[in-house]
Design an enzyme around this catalytic site. Structure first.
Site, PDB file in Angstrom:
ATOM      1  N   TYR A 146      97.479 -11.606  23.047  1.00  0.00           N
ATOM      2  CA  TYR A 146      96.458 -11.736  24.493  1.00  0.00           C
ATOM      3  C   TYR A 146      96.301 -12.006  25.964  1.00  0.00           C
ATOM      4  O   TYR A 146      96.914 -12.878  26.417  1.00  0.00           O
ATOM      5  CB  TYR A 146      94.943 -12.873  23.456  1.00  0.00           C
ATOM      6  CG  TYR A 146      93.710 -12.093  24.635  1.00  0.00           C
ATOM      7  CD1 TYR A 146      93.513 -10.772  24.162  1.00  0.00           C
ATOM      8  CD2 TYR A 146      92.974 -13.185  25.464  1.00  0.00           C
ATOM      9  CE1 TYR A 146      92.056 -10.926  24.818  1.00  0.00           C
ATOM     10  CE2 TYR A 146      91.998 -12.489  25.932  1.00  0.00           C
ATOM     11  CZ  TYR A 146      90.854 -11.953  25.634  1.00  0.00           C
ATOM     12  OH  TYR A 146      90.279 -11.517  26.362  1.00  0.00           O
ATOM     13  N   ASP A 241     102.926 -13.808  31.104  1.00  0.00           N
ATOM     14  CA  ASP A 241     101.422 -14.545  30.468  1.00  0.00           C
ATOM     15  C   ASP A 241     100.841 -15.922  30.495  1.00  0.00           C
ATOM     16  O   ASP A 241     101.319 -16.552  29.533  1.00  0.00           O
ATOM     17  CB  ASP A 241     100.193 -13.697  30.178  1.00  0.00           C
ATOM     18  CG  ASP A 241      98.866 -13.968  29.780  1.00  0.00           C
ATOM     19  OD1 ASP A 241      98.703 -14.888  30.918  1.00  0.00           O
ATOM     20  OD2 ASP A 241      98.278 -13.106  29.748  1.00  0.00           O
ATOM     21  N   LYS A 274      93.049 -20.538  34.054  1.00  0.00           N
ATOM     22  CA  LYS A 274      92.144 -21.713  33.520  1.00  0.00           C
ATOM     23  C   LYS A 274      92.346 -23.116  33.665  1.00  0.00           C
ATOM     24  O   LYS A 274      92.079 -22.841  34.623  1.00  0.00           O
ATOM     25  CB  LYS A 274      92.658 -20.991  31.825  1.00  0.00           C
ATOM     26  CG  LYS A 274      92.149 -20.284  31.222  1.00  0.00           C
ATOM     27  CD  LYS A 274      92.436 -20.623  29.593  1.00  0.00           C
ATOM     28  CE  LYS A 274      92.339 -19.202  28.641  1.00  0.00           C
ATOM     29  NZ  LYS A 274      92.188 -17.946  28.244  1.00  0.00           N
TER      30      LYS A 274
HETATM   31  C1  LIG Z   1      92.121 -16.693  28.699  1.00  0.00           C
HETATM   32  C2  LIG Z   1      93.686 -15.730  28.313  1.00  0.00           C
HETATM   33  C3  LIG Z   1      93.697 -14.344  29.617  1.00  0.00           C
HETATM   34  C4  LIG Z   1      92.077 -14.207  29.145  1.00  0.00           C
HETATM   35  O1  LIG Z   1      92.092 -14.836  31.279  1.00  0.00           O
HETATM   36  P1  LIG Z   1      89.950 -14.556  31.018  1.00  0.00           P
HETATM   37  O2  LIG Z   1      90.102 -15.872  32.199  1.00  0.00           O
HETATM   38  O3  LIG Z   1      89.119 -15.269  29.764  1.00  0.00           O
HETATM   39  O4  LIG Z   1      89.660 -13.518  31.191  1.00  0.00           O
HETATM   40  C5  LIG Z   1      94.809 -13.731  29.550  1.00  0.00           C
HETATM   41  N1  LIG Z   1      95.862 -14.467  28.598  1.00  0.00           N
HETATM   42  C6  LIG Z   1      96.307 -15.597  28.142  1.00  0.00           C
HETATM   43  C7  LIG Z   1      97.202 -15.730  27.773  1.00  0.00           C
HETATM   44  C8  LIG Z   1      94.795 -16.018  27.470  1.00  0.00           C
HETATM   45  O5  LIG Z   1      95.071 -17.231  27.261  1.00  0.00           O
END
Ligand SMILES: *Cc1c(COP(=O)(O)O)cnc(C)c1O
Length: 437
Positions: A146, A241, A274
């Site tokens: 994601y 990511d 995060k």
């Molecule tokens: C949480 C997450 C996102 C999205 O971040 P948001 O702040 O919720 O938009 C993108 N990539 C990864 C791997 C994530 O865990």
């Protein structure tokens, strides 16, 4: 109307009247596991209290940011001080420089960084940068990873390697995902075939190095090595990511874990979120100077944000990063997480429940499967009914894990040995319930 005395029920009914599904992010609604979401009243350390003032040991930690636990005094103090100085200026501040410096110090693949407000925004901007810098359109992603909810990333695999993806959400036109190729995670052969077919058109390959959105699945070292080699050979950018793994699995993030196994390893672009915001809306993307200088106002790739680099959010992130870079922080956190995972494994074994689990730093995952899955298809072989029994068994015993079997878990510095022992004891009872099914 329900006539429940459970205040979570009352709030959920009220929420559903004014907010779609009663929640502002879908997984919070407990749709996968059933039951009523817990409405959080307050949180401190490793715990939160719901609307009934019932306490839970929290293994979600806002889905990762709360690495110090809730309400860490140094973070609270920094935020309180920042609030008094002003909420938002729409003009640069020294604190943004400090946070950028703090991030770059720990993640050497990044020479410059741009701060934004969410992981979605950071991922979307990273792709725009990759496309702008390469002049190419195609992107490769992996099933089960994601990267936020930008249109081009809400996509599942097409019917073959020659076809590109299909939207996973209504409202995303097929044309928007026609440049996104979705491959199986950890499948070297598919990766090689995809680059052989499309390599010259690929702007970037985007990957969660340790995938936390299909529970917890590591990219194998040989697979990651091939990702790096193929991107370099074909002039595509490797985008890590690390919104979830960044400053969570190690101070140097997941890329430092791979660099230990693959000498000289680094991604081209890193996406963070995060933990770097410590619980406030803050995310970032960065990479080598020449690449980042493609961004506006220096270069042709446009990106902007009213609240980007927000002074309160940066204060929160900065205070958090300053705590986690203290000597021994990650060793202690990893030790706690490991003891949780070992305890869960032993509890499952004692009850005869097929179980596997893995962790890195302060992030963990477990599966009601005999061996660790390597890709999304294998993760989804978990029996949903069994997971739900485990989930509610834990929740009833005051332990809060993600309400979906495809999400990772998080331990904070505030979790004590006693919290972990209580969790393992609760899990043993919940595993016992599974065996009675
Ligand atoms: C949480 C997450 C996102 C999205 O971040 P948001 O702040 O919720 O938009 C993108 N990539 C990864 C791997 C994530 O865990």
């Amino acid at each position: 109307m329900t006539h429940s005395t459970d205040l979570n029920d009352t709030l959920f009914e009220r929420a559903k009247r004014v907010i779609p599904g009663g929640v502002n992010s879908p997984v919070r609604a407990f749709r996968a596991v059933g039951g009523t979401p817990r409405f959080v009243k307050r949180a401190q350390g490793a715990y939160f209290w719901d609307a009934n003032n019932r306490r839970y040991i929290d293994y979600i930690g806002s889905w990762g940011p709360m690495i110090l636990g809730h309400g860490h005094p140094a973070v609270v103090e920094a935020v309180q001080k920042a609030v008094l100085e002003g909420f938002s200026f729409g003009a640069p501040t020294e604190r943004e420089i400090e946070l950028a410096e703090e991030i770059l110090k720990e993640v050497p693949s990044m020479e410059m960084v741009r701060l934004v407000s969410s992981g979605t925004e950071a991922g979307m901007s990273a792709i725009r940068l990759a496309r702008g810098a390469t002049g190419r359109s195609k992107i490769i992603k992996f099933e089960g990873c994601y990267h936020g909810h930008a249109d081009a990333l809400l996509v599942k695999a097409g019917s073959g390697l020659a076809t590109f993806g299909n939207p996973t959400s209504a409202g995303v036109p097929a044309e928007v995902v026609q440049h996104t190729l979705v491959l199986e995670y950890n499948n070297v052969q598919q990766l090689e075939e995809a680059f052989a077919l499309h390599g010259k058109d690929v702007a970037c390959l985007m990957i969660e190095p340790i995938a936390g959105n299909m529970n917890f699945v590591r990219a194998s070292v040989p697979f990651m090595q091939r990702c790096r080699e193929l991107c370099s050979q074909h002039g595509a950018l490797l985008v890590f990511d690390e919104v979830m793994t960044g400053f969570r699995v190690a101070l140097g993030s997941a890329q430092s874990v791979y660099a230990q196994a693959i000498p000289g390893f680094k991604p081209d672009i890193t996406v963070l979120g995060k933990v770097i915001g410590g619980g406030m809306p803050l995310a970032a993307f960065g990479g080598p100077r020449a690449l980042m200088e493609q961004m506006a106002p220096l270069g042709p790739v446009y990106q902007a944000g009213t609240l980007s680099g927000n002074p309160v959010a940066t204060a929160c992130g900065l205070a958090t990063l300053r705590e986690i870079r203290k000597p021994g922080f990650f060793d202690a956190l990893a030790g706690k997480t490991r003891s949780l995972v070992d305890g869960l494994k032993a509890a499952a074994a004692a009850e005869g429940v097929p179980f596997s689990a893995d962790c890195e730093g302060g992030m963990f995952g477990f599966f009601l499967l005999p061996t660790l899955p390597q890709n999304y298809g294998q993760v989804m072989k978990t029996e949903g009914v069994k997971f739900n029994t485990l989930f509610h068994g834990l929740l009833d015993r005051g332990v809060y894990i993600a309400p979906a079997l495809y999400e990772a878990g998080f331990v904070s510095a505030a979790h004590s040995a006693d919290d972990i022992a209580q969790t393992v004891a609760a899990a043993r009872e919940a595993f016992g319930l599974l065996q009675k099914q």
